[in-house]
Design an enzyme around this catalytic site. Structure first.
Site, PDB file in Angstrom:
ATOM      1  N   SER A 254       6.463  -0.357  -1.350  1.00  0.00           N
ATOM      2  CA  SER A 254       5.699  -1.080  -2.372  1.00  0.00           C
ATOM      3  C   SER A 254       6.460  -1.041  -3.697  1.00  0.00           C
ATOM      4  O   SER A 254       7.550  -1.585  -3.806  1.00  0.00           O
ATOM      5  CB  SER A 254       4.300  -0.479  -2.519  1.00  0.00           C
ATOM      6  OG  SER A 254       3.334  -1.424  -2.160  1.00  0.00           O
TER       7      SER A 254
ATOM      8  N   LYS B 120      -2.027  -4.595   3.841  1.00  0.00           N
ATOM      9  CA  LYS B 120      -2.152  -3.793   2.627  1.00  0.00           C
ATOM     10  C   LYS B 120      -3.390  -2.923   2.739  1.00  0.00           C
ATOM     11  O   LYS B 120      -4.476  -3.275   2.255  1.00  0.00           O
ATOM     12  CB  LYS B 120      -2.220  -4.680   1.380  1.00  0.00           C
ATOM     13  CG  LYS B 120      -1.869  -3.906   0.113  1.00  0.00           C
ATOM     14  CD  LYS B 120      -0.429  -3.432   0.147  1.00  0.00           C
ATOM     15  CE  LYS B 120      -0.088  -2.545  -1.044  1.00  0.00           C
ATOM     16  NZ  LYS B 120       1.248  -1.975  -0.929  1.00  0.00           N
TER      17      LYS B 120
END
Length: 619
Positions: free
Chosen positions: A412, A206
């Site tokens: 996402s 991430k």
């Protein structure tokens, strides 16, 4: 004393008169411009655009190719065009381009197609592939396709390579730079400004927040980015080399091999392109014009040959208003394009409330039997993503199948809103995955302390007084991190449930890592590879429909908005349009990019400050 009072009064009267005159002058000028525009529309051959017989269709794409154009205030658009001002970020609707090519193939008035792509900005590979397929279909008509350019960017050349003849100006240039992901990093700058950055995340890959905590890209981010960038570049090379009947090894990826060929071409980009088979000829604009005149004949306009451009041709073949459809089964397409933000957003953006409202509108329409959610988003607010996803569940509960179609990005939060669909389609080049959660905010207690500014007070709880001007209590930070981890678990369980996978197997391919569409299919994150027509057909099959119409669910305009849009839209038809929206200043472009990087974070508005966003997805 009376003289002083009289002088003061005269001064204010004079200032007021000047202001009043200026106000009237401004609005009178606006009125005159509007009147001229409207009168011109009425007097200009009934406002009709004519397609010349045996003419060339010039596909002059200007701006970025998108699946939904953002809303532009009609008056603002009119003023830009009336005063010949460039649009900041022009956009062209993908389905308009495809419709034009499909229609021109059958149109006997169109004798040839000219690709003039100099104004086309970088666009997603999925969109370019669909246009390339449409070009191949057009060529079945036997009509020649020419690509002309003073230069070609990589995206422009992808489409140009489909032409029968690719021409480059002798002084022009083209070069393949491949794909890369380079970002600007701010850690050292934030330290110098004494800003405290608080990061909360889950996921090894991430990397959305890396620019704020590092001065370089992490090894994990490089590994993940290299994988999907290499796949994307391979797709590009395969398509272009096939179009030009060249070996896939023809691309000079190493500077040494390029320099060797460039030296043989005497350091001339045009000669390099011609000798290596990238173009079919080096021709000046006049030489191109003469060749086209020989095919379609001459014309008095500045192009010299009989032609009609993209916008003009579209205005001829496209109905200017939507015809209400009744008693016909429909497949509804809901577009979700842009960063996912909380609340209501205009067309061309995703608002949790506004996009959910579109899905609800499809659910409440009895004629709609199935829905295609067309996603082009790197994510954003986790809360807004969930609001949208809940409407997907409501559609399914109403026995209306939902197919999610991923465009350039569906990562996402873009994956979050797609996960509950009955079926997920993606393009081979779609950038998806990035299943992870993060939270971030900054406090400025040290910055303010350096300036001699301090915050102090008293509250009834440990939570009172939370502010960017005060240091964050570590225990509050612990609370936020727990919330982020809970959000990640929710994301994992959602994907596991909807994709019939175990939480552990999802976690192994999640961790915020980005995947290309063809790999995502292998991993089970998507069901099929394809495009809009494929997704629509699949939705129709699920709803057991053989005859149906495809309709786009759009935001409702107020009567006033419709009036002004119609009036200004008619007026701008004759005022003139900008052709390019590019700045020659590299410094200005850099500043704009820096502002865009900060703005991409500054506009986040999740009520809990929790985000599922893939900032690393943009090329």
């Amino acid at each position: 004393m009376s003289n002083g009072t009289s002088w003061t009064k005269s001064l204010f009267v004079g200032i007021w008169s000047v202001l009043n005159f200026s106000r009237k002058l401004f609005f009178n000028i606006i009125f005159i411009v509007l009147a001229i525009g409207l009168i011109s529309v009425l007097m200009k051959d009934d406002g009709k655009v004519i397609v010349p017989n045996e003419s060339a269709l010039v596909l002059n794409i200007v701006g970025e190719i998108v699946i939904e154009t953002r809303y532009v205030d009609p008056f603002e658009k009119f003023m830009q065009e009336a005063f010949d001002q460039d649009e900041d970020e022009p956009e062209v609707l993908l389905r308009d381009i495809l419709f034009v090519l499909e229609n021109a193939k059958q149109d006997n008035r169109i004798k040839m197609l000219v690709l003039n792509l100099q104004g086309m900005n970088n666009s997603g590979m999925d969109k370019l592939k669909q246009i390339a397929t449409a070009l191949e279909n057009f060529k079945e008509s036997g009509k020649p396709v020419y690509a002309i350019g003073d230069y070609y960017t990589q995206a422009q050349y992808y489409l140009a390579s489909k032409a029968d003849n690719v021409y480059l100006n002798p002084m022009g240039a083209m070069m393949f730079e491949g794909y890369g992901r380079y970002r600007t990093y701010f850690q050292a700058a934030l330290e110098k400004l004494k800003v405290t950055t608080h990061i909360f995340k889950v996921g090894t890959y991430k990397s959305a927040i890396e620019p704020f905590i590092r001065d370089d890209m992490s090894d994990a981010a490089k590994e993940a980015n290299q994988a999907w960038l290499t796949s994307l570049w391979t797709q590009y090379k395969q398509d272009v080399s096939s179009s030009r009947n060249l070996s896939i090894d023809s691309f000079d990826e190493k500077i040494d091999s390029f320099l060797a060929k460039f030296e043989q071409s005497d350091g001339d980009f045009g000669t390099y392109a011609l000798e290596n088979g990238w173009v079919d000829g080096l021709k000046t604009r006049e030489q191109v014009r003469e060749e086209f005149i020989a095919i379609v004949g001459s014309d008095k306009d500045n192009m010299g040959f009989k032609q009609i451009d993209l916008d003009s041709y579209l205005s001829v073949i496209k109905t200017p208003f939507s015809i209400p459809k009744t008693d016909t089964d429909q497949i509804a397409v809901v577009v979700a394009k842009g960063t996912i933000l909380n609340g209501t957003k205009a067309a061309g953006e995703i608002g949790g409330d506004s996009t959910a409202r579109l899905l609800r509108k499809a659910r409440m329409n009895d004629d709609v039997k199935a829905v295609v959610l067309h996603v082009d988003s790197p994510g954003g607010s986790a809360f807004a993503s969930e609001i949208i996803r809940q409407e997907i569940e409501n559609l399914k509960a109403a026995n209306k199948p939902v197919v999610a179609l991923m465009s350039t990005y569906a990562a996402s939060g873009g994956y979050w809103i797609s996960a509950s669909a009955d079926e997920i389609w993606a393009a081979p080049s779609t950038i998806t995955g990035s299943i992870g959660i993060f939270g971030m905010f900054m406090t400025y207690e040290n910055t303010l302390d350096y300036l001699g500014v301090h915050t102090d007070g008293i509250g009834t709880t440990d939570f009172a007084g939370l502010s960017p001007t005060r240091a964050l209590d570590p225990k509050i930070g612990q609370l936020i991190q727990m919330s982020i981890e809970s959000g990640y678990d929710q994301f994992l369980n959602l994907v596991a449930k909807e994709r019939n996978m175990t939480v552990e197997s999802v976690d192994s391919i999640a961790q915020g890592r980005v995947w290309i569409g063809e790999t995502a299919k292998e991993l089970g994150l998507v069901d099929q590879l394809g495009y809009l027509d494929d997704a629509v057909k699949s939705a129709a099959s699920m709803a057991n429909l053989e005859n149906y119409d495809v309709t786009y669910v759009e935001r409702d305009l107020s009567p006033a908005d419709k009036f002004w849009q119609e009036m200004f839209g008619q007026a701008t038809a004759v005022v003139g349009k900008a052709t390019f929206a590019q700045s020659d200043s590299k410094l200005i472009s850099l500043v704009k990019q820096l502002v865009k990087d900060f703005d991409s974070v500054a506009k986040f508005n999740d009520p809990k400050g929790v985000y599922a966003h893939c900032l690393a997805c943009e090329l």
